[in-house]
Structure formats: C-alpha cells, structure tokens
Design a protein around this motif. Sequence first.
Motif, PDB file in Angstrom:
ATOM      1  N   ASN A 103       0.584  -1.146  -0.008  1.00 47.68           N
ATOM      2  CA  ASN A 103       0.080  -0.136   0.069  1.00 47.68           C
ATOM      3  C   ASN A 103       0.773   1.233   0.313  1.00 47.68           C
ATOM      4  O   ASN A 103       0.477   1.943  -0.598  1.00 47.68           O
ATOM      5  CB  ASN A 103      -0.942   0.074   1.152  1.00 47.68           C
ATOM      6  CG  ASN A 103      -2.038  -1.082   1.069  1.00 47.68           C
ATOM      7  OD1 ASN A 103      -2.381  -1.631   0.080  1.00 47.68           O
ATOM      8  ND2 ASN A 103      -2.712  -1.342   2.218  1.00 47.68           N
ATOM      9  N   GLN A 104       2.052   1.180   0.625  1.00 42.03           N
ATOM     10  CA  GLN A 104       2.773   2.364   0.762  1.00 42.03           C
ATOM     11  C   GLN A 104       3.434   2.651  -0.573  1.00 42.03           C
ATOM     12  O   GLN A 104       3.378   3.897  -0.932  1.00 42.03           O
ATOM     13  CB  GLN A 104       3.900   2.135   1.749  1.00 42.03           C
ATOM     14  CG  GLN A 104       3.530   2.299   3.274  1.00 42.03           C
ATOM     15  CD  GLN A 104       4.933   1.951   4.165  1.00 42.03           C
ATOM     16  OE1 GLN A 104       5.837   1.465   3.917  1.00 42.03           O
ATOM     17  NE2 GLN A 104       4.540   2.413   5.355  1.00 42.03           N
ATOM     18  N   MET A 105       3.943   1.418  -1.198  1.00 40.60           N
ATOM     19  CA  MET A 105       4.557   1.811  -2.509  1.00 40.60           C
ATOM     20  C   MET A 105       3.562   2.193  -3.720  1.00 40.60           C
ATOM     21  O   MET A 105       3.733   3.058  -4.617  1.00 40.60           O
ATOM     22  CB  MET A 105       5.187   0.412  -2.952  1.00 40.60           C
ATOM     23  CG  MET A 105       6.374   0.047  -1.996  1.00 40.60           C
ATOM     24  SD  MET A 105       7.146  -1.390  -2.686  1.00 40.60           S
ATOM     25  CE  MET A 105       8.085  -0.826  -4.134  1.00 40.60           C
ATOM     26  N   MET A 106       2.416   1.572  -3.623  1.00 39.10           N
ATOM     27  CA  MET A 106       1.130   2.022  -4.508  1.00 39.10           C
ATOM     28  C   MET A 106       0.939   3.684  -4.350  1.00 39.10           C
ATOM     29  O   MET A 106       0.840   4.450  -5.206  1.00 39.10           O
ATOM     30  CB  MET A 106      -0.014   1.286  -4.354  1.00 39.10           C
ATOM     31  CG  MET A 106       0.148  -0.022  -4.948  1.00 39.10           C
ATOM     32  SD  MET A 106       0.339  -0.360  -6.557  1.00 39.10           S
ATOM     33  CE  MET A 106      -1.102   0.253  -7.190  1.00 39.10           C
ATOM     34  N   LYS A 107       0.968   3.922  -2.992  1.00 38.10           N
ATOM     35  CA  LYS A 107       0.520   5.530  -2.643  1.00 38.10           C
ATOM     36  C   LYS A 107       1.799   6.206  -3.203  1.00 38.10           C
ATOM     37  O   LYS A 107       1.421   7.356  -3.844  1.00 38.10           O
ATOM     38  CB  LYS A 107       0.289   5.691  -1.154  1.00 38.10           C
ATOM     39  CG  LYS A 107      -0.292   6.890  -0.848  1.00 38.10           C
ATOM     40  CD  LYS A 107      -0.797   6.789   0.499  1.00 38.10           C
ATOM     41  CE  LYS A 107      -1.639   8.240   0.745  1.00 38.10           C
ATOM     42  NZ  LYS A 107      -1.979   8.101   2.125  1.00 38.10           N
ATOM     43  N   ALA A 108       2.766   5.874  -2.960  1.00 41.70           N
ATOM     44  CA  ALA A 108       3.928   6.888  -3.390  1.00 41.70           C
ATOM     45  C   ALA A 108       4.000   6.850  -4.897  1.00 41.70           C
ATOM     46  O   ALA A 108       4.029   7.818  -5.497  1.00 41.70           O
ATOM     47  CB  ALA A 108       5.429   6.128  -3.096  1.00 41.70           C
ATOM     48  N   MET A 109       3.657   5.690  -5.563  1.00 39.59           N
ATOM     49  CA  MET A 109       3.451   5.868  -7.159  1.00 39.59           C
ATOM     50  C   MET A 109       2.198   6.795  -7.675  1.00 39.59           C
ATOM     51  O   MET A 109       2.426   7.560  -8.474  1.00 39.59           O
ATOM     52  CB  MET A 109       3.503   4.562  -7.882  1.00 39.59           C
ATOM     53  CG  MET A 109       4.778   3.409  -7.755  1.00 39.59           C
ATOM     54  SD  MET A 109       4.746   2.309  -8.764  1.00 39.59           S
ATOM     55  CE  MET A 109       3.437   1.179  -7.972  1.00 39.59           C
ATOM     56  N   GLN A 110       1.050   6.485  -7.089  1.00 41.22           N
ATOM     57  CA  GLN A 110       0.115   7.617  -7.322  1.00 41.22           C
ATOM     58  C   GLN A 110       0.385   9.077  -7.065  1.00 41.22           C
ATOM     59  O   GLN A 110      -0.087  10.052  -7.703  1.00 41.22           O
ATOM     60  CB  GLN A 110      -1.104   6.891  -6.497  1.00 41.22           C
ATOM     61  CG  GLN A 110      -1.766   5.792  -6.847  1.00 41.22           C
ATOM     62  CD  GLN A 110      -2.985   5.291  -6.042  1.00 41.22           C
ATOM     63  OE1 GLN A 110      -2.910   5.902  -5.112  1.00 41.22           O
ATOM     64  NE2 GLN A 110      -3.553   4.244  -6.697  1.00 41.22           N
ATOM     65  N   ASN A 111       1.201   9.255  -5.856  1.00 40.63           N
ATOM     66  CA  ASN A 111       1.645  10.640  -5.891  1.00 40.63           C
ATOM     67  C   ASN A 111       2.624  11.060  -6.614  1.00 40.63           C
ATOM     68  O   ASN A 111       2.430  12.457  -6.957  1.00 40.63           O
ATOM     69  CB  ASN A 111       2.303  10.737  -4.288  1.00 40.63           C
ATOM     70  CG  ASN A 111       1.149  10.659  -3.240  1.00 40.63           C
ATOM     71  OD1 ASN A 111      -0.010  10.996  -3.557  1.00 40.63           O
ATOM     72  ND2 ASN A 111       1.575  10.137  -2.003  1.00 40.63           N
ATOM     73  N   GLN A 112       3.294  10.098  -7.316  1.00 38.83           N
ATOM     74  CA  GLN A 112       4.440  10.519  -8.388  1.00 38.83           C
ATOM     75  C   GLN A 112       3.632  11.209  -9.438  1.00 38.83           C
ATOM     76  O   GLN A 112       4.059  11.903 -10.284  1.00 38.83           O
ATOM     77  CB  GLN A 112       5.345   9.415  -8.466  1.00 38.83           C
ATOM     78  CG  GLN A 112       6.556   9.989  -9.003  1.00 38.83           C
ATOM     79  CD  GLN A 112       7.489   8.879  -9.226  1.00 38.83           C
ATOM     80  OE1 GLN A 112       7.252   7.641  -9.185  1.00 38.83           O
ATOM     81  NE2 GLN A 112       8.877   8.919  -8.994  1.00 38.83           N
TER      82      GLN A 112
END
Length: 72
Positions: free
Chosen positions: A61-70
Amino acid sequence: MELWLAILIAVLALLAGVALGFFIARKYMMNYLKKNPPINEQMLKMMMMQMGMKPSQKKINQMMKAMQNQLK
C-alpha cells in the motif's frame, strides 16, 4: 507584400497547432495513466517476491500510494 503576411500566418498557425496538440496529448495521457496505472498491486507483489522480499500488505500500500503521488 501579401506573400510575407500569408507565410507569417501559416507559420503562426503551425506553431499554435503544435502547441495545442502537445497539451491535448499530454492531458489525454495523464488521464489514461490515472485510469489505467502501468502497475497494479499484484504486479508489485510479484516483483517484490522475485527480489527476495516478503511483501506485506502495508508495504504494498505504501509503494502504491507513492507511485500515485508521483503521477500527480
């Protein structure tokens, strides 16, 4: 004297078309990537497993959120 005016109008129209086309294509691709992300949770989990990591749902979930923020 009218020939240079016609050439100037043609060049300006070409530049405006290129700029407008660029921004329309950019907006289209941003919307497409937002609706169809290039990577999903399942793919991320498989990549982490291949790298020898034990993927937890929190980490995914952390990695997915980081990619969406990018993308924003």
